[in-house]
Design an enzyme around this catalytic site. Structure first.
Site, short mmCIF file in Angstrom:
data_model
loop_
_atom_site.label_atom_id
_atom_site.label_comp_id
_atom_site.label_asym_id
_atom_site.label_seq_id
_atom_site.Cartn_x
_atom_site.Cartn_y
_atom_site.Cartn_z
N PHE A 120 6.46 -4.48 -0.20
CA PHE A 120 5.38 -4.68 -1.17
C PHE A 120 5.29 -3.46 -2.06
O PHE A 120 5.54 -2.34 -1.61
CB PHE A 120 4.04 -4.88 -0.44
CG PHE A 120 3.78 -6.30 -0.06
CD1 PHE A 120 4.50 -6.90 0.96
CD2 PHE A 120 2.83 -7.06 -0.73
CE1 PHE A 120 4.28 -8.22 1.32
CE2 PHE A 120 2.59 -8.38 -0.39
CZ PHE A 120 3.33 -8.96 0.64
N ASN A 164 -6.60 4.79 4.24
CA ASN A 164 -6.77 4.15 2.93
C ASN A 164 -7.56 2.85 3.09
O ASN A 164 -7.94 2.48 4.18
CB ASN A 164 -5.41 3.91 2.26
CG ASN A 164 -4.53 3.03 3.13
OD1 ASN A 164 -4.85 1.88 3.37
ND2 ASN A 164 -3.44 3.59 3.64
O1 C5P Z 1 6.79 3.69 -1.55
P1 C5P Z 1 5.64 2.79 -1.35
O2 C5P Z 1 4.66 3.27 -0.30
O3 C5P Z 1 4.90 2.38 -2.59
O4 C5P Z 1 6.33 1.44 -0.81
C1 C5P Z 1 5.60 0.36 -0.41
C2 C5P Z 1 6.39 -0.48 0.56
O5 C5P Z 1 7.03 0.36 1.54
C3 C5P Z 1 5.51 -1.37 1.37
O6 C5P Z 1 6.26 -2.51 1.72
C4 C5P Z 1 5.14 -0.52 2.56
O7 C5P Z 1 4.71 -1.31 3.66
C5 C5P Z 1 6.43 0.18 2.81
N1 C5P Z 1 6.29 1.54 3.39
C6 C5P Z 1 6.76 1.80 4.66
N2 C5P Z 1 6.66 3.07 5.17
C7 C5P Z 1 6.14 4.07 4.44
C8 C5P Z 1 5.67 3.82 3.15
C9 C5P Z 1 5.76 2.55 2.66
O8 C5P Z 1 7.22 0.87 5.34
N3 C5P Z 1 6.07 5.27 4.95
#
Ligand code: C5P
Length: 404
Positions: A327, A212
């Site tokens: 975040f 991304n």
């Molecule tokens: O669910 P989403 O991806 O929107 O959540 C965002 C938050 O979760 C961010 O703090 C991101 O760094 C963390 N995250 C994570 N592991 C993932 C997906 C998101 O730590 N697989």
């Protein structure tokens, strides 16, 4: 009396009556150990002489862009690179307006454009000028660029009016400068902080991956500022094109699985965990060992993806979990989605970021954030990512200390 030892302050004086206080301001900054160089606008010299400012600062005053003698000494570009901070005091309505539009019409405004140093603005003017909608708008634009605005004070003005527009008292201004250089330092002193940053790359085959647009800038700014605020920082970063901030321990990873492992390797000594990384939600179910070939006659390629672990949710639910901050980059319904994530992932704070708004978020230099706990909300207005990082860390540190 030595809070500013080694600090280089460029004092920019513009033409208002409060300019007469600048001799005292310079003395007091020097008393704290700062080295002060003075730049004056043409009109400022009508209110206080360059000779006075030279005597108190110990340096020749710079006041012209086109002075060959001055350029032979410390030229204007060199002078722009010199300071740790530019302090504009007094900053008149006129100087503020010129700063807002980016004019380089005399030495002081040119230095402000050419300098990488932060610029602090101490407005001083007649109250009607201060309250004029154009001045108010100009000041809020400067503030939104991350410039600290110190003052004005309220009270009796030189013209006899009573109201806002006085230069802050010299004591207050000196304290603002000191505080600027010691940003809540003790707040994170000795705290072990882990930050994830950047994107993850999920390999399809030896040459291709899914990823991304995350630049990692927000996470790296947080790491830099947290270290300056006294924390021991471990930065676990996906592939980004950024230099490691000074005195920060960096662990480079590629995939979400590697990031997950690195976070758990560091968990035993982690007090605060900030997940800034844009982790891929899914990864290819299988990584081909050889480059995938284009198939003759097949126009649709279907790749099976499987879910990655949710790193922050796993960290937040681990035994002896640290204080977890996530975040939420959203394009709509920001508050609702953020609060949902706060709850679902068992976080202490969630930092919401509206990435649909132009000029903030992914790959931009600026950001605006809203932070939610389960009972409170804090707004951080649009500013440079480092200024935003400092404000965010102050909120995180305060909430962390309260939670203990
Ligand atoms: O669910 P989403 O991806 O929107 O959540 C965002 C938050 O979760 C961010 O703090 C991101 O760094 C963390 N995250 C994570 N592991 C993932 C997906 C998101 O730590 N697989």
């Amino acid at each position: 009396m030595s809070e500013l030892i080694g600090k280089k302050i460029l004092l920019g004086i513009s033409g208002g009556i409060a300019a007469y206080k600048c001799a005292e301001l310079t003395r007091r900054l020097k008393d704290q150990g700062a080295d002060v160089r003075v730049v004056m606008t043409k009109v400022a010299k009508e209110f206080i002489t360059p000779l006075t400012m030279q005597a108190v600062s110990g340096h020749v005053v710079a006041d012209s862009l086109l002075d060959p003698t001055a350029e032979a000494g410390m030229g204007h570009i060199e002078l722009a690179k010199w300071p740790d901070i530019i302090l504009l005091a007094p900053a008149t309505a006129n100087l503020i307006a010129r700063l807002r539009v980016g004019l380089g019409d005399e030495l002081l405004t040119t230095l402000c454009l050419a300098s990488p140093a932060p610029i602090a603005v101490a407005p001083a003017m007649n109250m009607e000028m201060y309250l004029a909608p154009s001045t108010q708008e100009n000041i809020s634009v400067l503030a939104s660029r991350g410039m600290p605005i110190w003052g004005p004070g309220d009270g009796m003005q030189a013209c006899g009016d009573i109201g806002p527009g006085r230069l802050l008292e010299i004591d207050e201004l000196v304290q603002c400068v000191i505080k600027y250089f010691t940003p809540e330092k003790q707040l994170l002193e000795g705290v072990n902080l882990t930050i994830t940053a950047g994107p993850t790359q999920e390999s399809l085959d030896p040459v291709r991956y899914i990823s991304n647009h995350s630049s990692g800038k927000m996470g790296f700014s947080l790491a830099e500022m947290a270290q300056k605020m006294g924390a021991n920082v471990t930065l676990i970063s996906g592939p980004v094109n950024l230099a490691t901030p000074s005195k920060v321990q960096r662990v480079d990873v590629c995939s979400a699985l590697e990031m997950h492992q690195a976070c758990f390797d560091n968990l035993s000594h982690c007090d605060i965990f900030i997940a800034c990384a844009a982790v891929a939600d899914y990864r290819p179910a299988q990584i081909e060992t050889q480059k995938m070939k284009k198939q003759q006659g097949i126009d649709d390629l279907i790749i099976k993806l499987i879910k990655n672990p949710d790193i922050i949710a796993d960290v937040a639910n681990a035994e002896n979990s640290p204080f977890c901050v996530g975040f939420a980059a959203e394009t709509q319904d920001v508050e609702r989605y953020a609060l949902d994530k706060l709850k679902r992932k068992n976080l202490k704070l969630i930092v919401a970021n509206d990435v649909a708004k132009s000029g903030q978020g992914f790959n931009s230099e600026q950001n605006a954030l809203t932070v939610f706990s389960d009972t409170e909300r804090f707004d951080i207005t649009l500013a440079d990512k480092k200024a935003v990082a400092q404000q965010l860390l102050t909120i995180i540190a305060q909430q962390y200390l309260q939670s203990k």
